[in-house]
Design an enzyme around this catalytic site. Structure first.
Site, PDB file in Angstrom:
ATOM      1  N   HIS A  30       0.981  -1.190  -0.119  1.00 49.66           N
ATOM      2  CA  HIS A  30       0.084   0.030   0.099  1.00 49.66           C
ATOM      3  C   HIS A  30       1.051   1.292  -0.132  1.00 49.66           C
ATOM      4  CE1 HIS A  30      -2.466  -3.209   1.549  1.00 49.66           C
ATOM      5  NE2 HIS A  30      -3.424  -2.527   1.255  1.00 49.66           N
ATOM      6  N   GLU A 426     -17.288  -5.455  24.617  1.00 52.55           N
ATOM      7  CA  GLU A 426     -16.382  -6.643  24.741  1.00 52.55           C
ATOM      8  C   GLU A 426     -15.283  -6.436  23.756  1.00 52.55           C
ATOM      9  OE1 GLU A 426     -20.759  -7.805  25.876  1.00 52.55           O
ATOM     10  OE2 GLU A 426     -19.741  -6.740  24.036  1.00 52.55           O
TER      11      GLU A 426
END
Length: 562
Positions: A30, A426
Site C-alpha cells: 500500500h 467486549e
C-alpha cells in the site's frame, strides 16, 4: 528540533520514495497512505516524539501506534531513517518471508514497533490502553518533584479505523477517562479500496469526537509539516482531554496520475508512474538511495540517547528519595512477579482445597482473585458491564474513576481504582487490555459471558499473536444456562477457543498459571462440587524467580457429589 521547510520536504519525500520502491519491489503493498502521511510523520517524528532508537524499550518513551497498519512502509521508513536496527536491506525485503518488514507491523519482530496492527480500529484501541496504563502508573508512582512516568501516546489512523465499530467503543472510553496524553492524527484522505468514501462514510468526525469529550483540532493541512507540528504542540497542552487532529491529505501525494484515487491505495504504482512521481517530487535518487543530508536530518540516535540519559538521572534521584517505589516500578515494568508469588499461589490452592466449598467456579475464581489481587498490585481488572455475574472485582480492586479535572480518584481507604467498568464493549475491552499489556506495568484481566467472546474474538487472536499477558474471564460457560436461551448458551465456543474450564481448586491454580501469555478462564454460573482428588504439592516447587515454596502438608479433600 525545529526543521526548516526545505529540509522537511526532503525528509517527507524520502518516506514517499522508500514506500514506492519497497511496494514496487515486493509487487504488493500500500504505497498511497505512506505517501499521504509523510509530512505528518515529519512533524511528529522530527519534532515531538520522545524516543531512543538505540533502546526501543526505554520505559518512558512516547508510544507510537500506526493504527492503519496497511501503511506499514510509513513506520518502516521512519524506523530506518531515525536510526533503529532496521537496515535498508530489510526495506528491500518488504513483505518477504522471515524479513523484519512484514506486510503489517508486528511487535516483537521489528525493533520500534509497539503493537501489531492490520485489523483496522484495533490500533487506536490499543493506544487507548497504552495511554490508560501511562496515566495509572503516573498516578501510582510519580511523587512531588519526581515525574518518572511522563510520556504521550500518538496514533496515526485513517477512515477505515473510524468506520470500524471498535473505534467508537475505545474513543468514548478515552474521553470518559480524560486521557489527555493521547493524541490521534487522522489521515483524512477520503479514499478507501472501493473508492471515494463519501457515499458510505458520512460521519461528521470532528463532531463525533467532540461528543466523546475529546479536544478536536480540525482542518489542518496534512501536507504542511509546520502546521501539523503546531497542532501537536497545542494538543500536548490539553489538561483533561485526548486530542484528535484532523489532517487533510491526498492519498498517493506526488503521484501525477494516482494521487487522490483508490489506485494509489493497495497496489504498486508501477515503474512508469514511479518515474513520473520522482520527477514531480524532484527526487532524483535511485531506488532505496537516501542522501546523507536527509539521513542526518532524520537521525535521532544522539538526541534519543541524551533524552534517556536525562531520564536515568531523574530516576536515580527518584530512587534515592523513594527506594521502595523505585524497586517496585522496575519490577513491574520488567513484568516480573514478586518473589513470594509462588508461595501466595500455593497458600491459595491449599486454602481452597481445605474448604472444598460447593460454589460456582466463577465464585471460586473470585476467591482466588482475592488472594492474587492483594499480592499483585499490577493486576488491573474489569468487566463488560457484567461485574456482578463475572465476579472479577475484589476488595483490593475498587472501581476506577476520574474526577472532573481528569485525576484518578482514590477511595476512602486511599486505594486507586483497579477494576474497570468497560460498559457493554467486549471488543473494546479486549483490545484495550492488549494495549495495557503492551505498555507494561500491569496484568490486565476482564470478564464477560463466554458466548460474547465472539465480539472479542479478533482482539483475543491479536493478543495471542503478540504473546501478551492478557487474561479473559469467561463465565456462564455452558448450555446449563437454561433460562437465557440459545442466544446466551455457549456451545462451540470452548472448542473454538481451545481453553480449559477449571473447578474449585483448579480456579486457584488456573489463575496462578495465567500470569504469562494470553489466556482464557471458563467459569460456570452454577455451583459445582469439588472432585475427589488429592492435592500433592512438591516441596521442591519453586517460583519463577527461583524462590522456594513452603508447603504446610499435602491435603486430601473429599466431598460428596450432589
Amino acid at each position: 528540533m525545529a526543521i526548516t521547510q526545505p529540509a522537511a520536504q526532503q525528509m517527507a519525500n524520502a518516506i514517499r520514495a522508500l514506500a514506492m520502491d519497497a511496494v514496487q519491489q515486493a509487487n504488493s503493498g500500500h504505497p498511497g497512505a505512506p505517501m499521504g502521511m509523510a509530512d505528518m510523520a515529519v512533524a511528529l517524528w522530527g519534532e515531538h516524539l520522545q524516543h531512543n532508537p538505540k533502546n526501543p524499550h526505554w520505559v518512558n518513551r512516547d508510544r507510537f501506534v500506526l493504527s492503519n497498519g496497511h501503511a506499514s512502509m510509513t513506520l518502516y521508513a521512519l524506523l530506518h531513517l531515525t536510526g533503529y536496527a532496521l537496515p535498508i536491506d530489510e526495506l528491500k525485503n518488504f513483505r518477504k518471508l522471515h524479513s523484519k518488514t512484514a506486510g503489517h507491523p508486528e511487535v516483537g519482530i521489528t525493533p520500534g514497533v509497539e503493537t501489531t496492527t492490520g485489523p483496522l480500529g484495533q490500533g487506536i484501541t490499543n493506544a487507548v490502553g497504552m495511554a490508560l496504563a501511562e496515566k495509572l502508573l503516573a498516578t501510582e508512582f510519580n511523587q512531588p518533584g519526581h515525574h518518572i512516568v511522563d510520556h504521550h501516546t500518538y496514533v496515526f489512523m485513517g477512515d477505515g479505523c473510524l468506520m470500524e465499530g471498535i473505534s467508537h467503543e475505545a474513543c468514548a472510553l478515552a474521553g470518559a477517562w480524560k486521557l489527555n496524553k493521547l493524541i490521534a492524527l487522522y489521515d483524512d484522505n477520503g479514499i478507501s479500496i472501493d473508492g471515494q468514501v463519501a457515499p458510505w462514510f458520512i460521519d461528521n468526525t470532528p463532531q463525533r469526537f467532540a461528543a466523546y469529550g475529546w479536544n478536536v483540532i480540525d482542518a489542518v493541512d496534512g501536507h504542511d509539516a509546520v502546521a501539523v507540528s503546531k497542532a501537536i504542540a497545542d494538543a500536548k497542552n490539553s489538561a483533561d482531554k485526548p486530542t484528535l487532529i484532523v489532517c487533510k491529505t491526498s492519498i498517493g501525494k506526488g503521484s501525477p496520475n494516482r494521487a487522490n484515487t483508490s489506485k494509489a491505495h493497495g497496489e504498486p504504482l508501477g515503474a512508469e508512474e514511479i518515474k513520473l512521481t520522482r520527477e514531480a517530487l524532484g527526487w532524483t535518487h535511485e531506488p532505496f538511495v537516501i542522501p546523507k543530508d536527509v539521513y542526518a536530518n532524520w537521525d535521532a540516535k544522539q538526541s534519543g540517547v541524551a533524552r534517556e540519559a536525562e531520564w536515568n538521572k531523574a530516576f536515580a534521584a527518584y530512587k534515592a528519595a523513594h527506594p521502595a517505589l523505585a524497586k517496585e516500578f522496575v519490577r513491574r515494568m520488567k513484568g516480573e512477579l514478586p518473589k513470594n508469588f509462588a508461595q501466595t499461589a500455593v497458600d491459595a490452592v491449599i486454602a481452597a482445597h481445605t474448604k472444598a466449598e460447593t460454589v460456582a467456579s466463577r465464585k471460586a475464581s473470585q476467591l482466588a482473585l482475592e488472594a492474587f489481587t492483594a499480592a499483585l498490585p499490577e493486576m488491573l481488572g474489569g468487566s463488560a458491564d457484567l461485574t456482578g455475574s463475572n465476579l472479577t472485582n475484589t476488595s483490593s480492586t475498587p472501581a476506577l474513576r476520574m474526577n472532573l479535572a481528569g485525576d484518578v480518584v482514590k477511595n476512602d481507604k486511599g486505594q486507586l481504582g483497579r477494576h474497570i467498568n468497560y460498559g457493554v464493549r467486549e471488543f473494546g475491552m479486549a483490545a484495550i487490555m492488549n494495549g495495557v499489556a503492551l505498555h507494561g506495568g500491569y496484568i490486565p484481566y476482564g470478564g464477560t459471558f463466554l458466548t460474547f467472546s465472539d465480539y472479542s474474538r479478533n482482539a483475543i487472536r491479536m493478543a495471542a499473536l503478540m504473546k501478551q499477558r492478557v487474561i479473559h474471564v469467561f463465565t456462564h460457560d455452558s448450555i446449563g444456562l437454561g433460562e437465557d436461551g440459545p442466544t446466551h448458551q455457549s456451545i462451540e465456543h470452548a472448542a473454538s477457543l481451545r481453553w480449559c474450564k477449571p473447578q474449585g481448586r483448579c480456579a486457584s491454580t488456573g489463575w496462578k498459571h495465567r500470569t504469562g501469555g494470553t489466556s482464557g478462564l471458563h467459569r460456570t454460573a452454577q455451583e459445582v462440587t469439588p472432585l475427589h482428588r488429592e492435592v500433592r504439592i512438591r516441596a521442591t516447587e519453586t517460583s519463577r524467580t527461583g524462590q522456594p515454596v513452603r508447603v504446610k502438608r499435602a491435603i486430601s479433600a473429599r466431598s460428596n457429589t450432589k
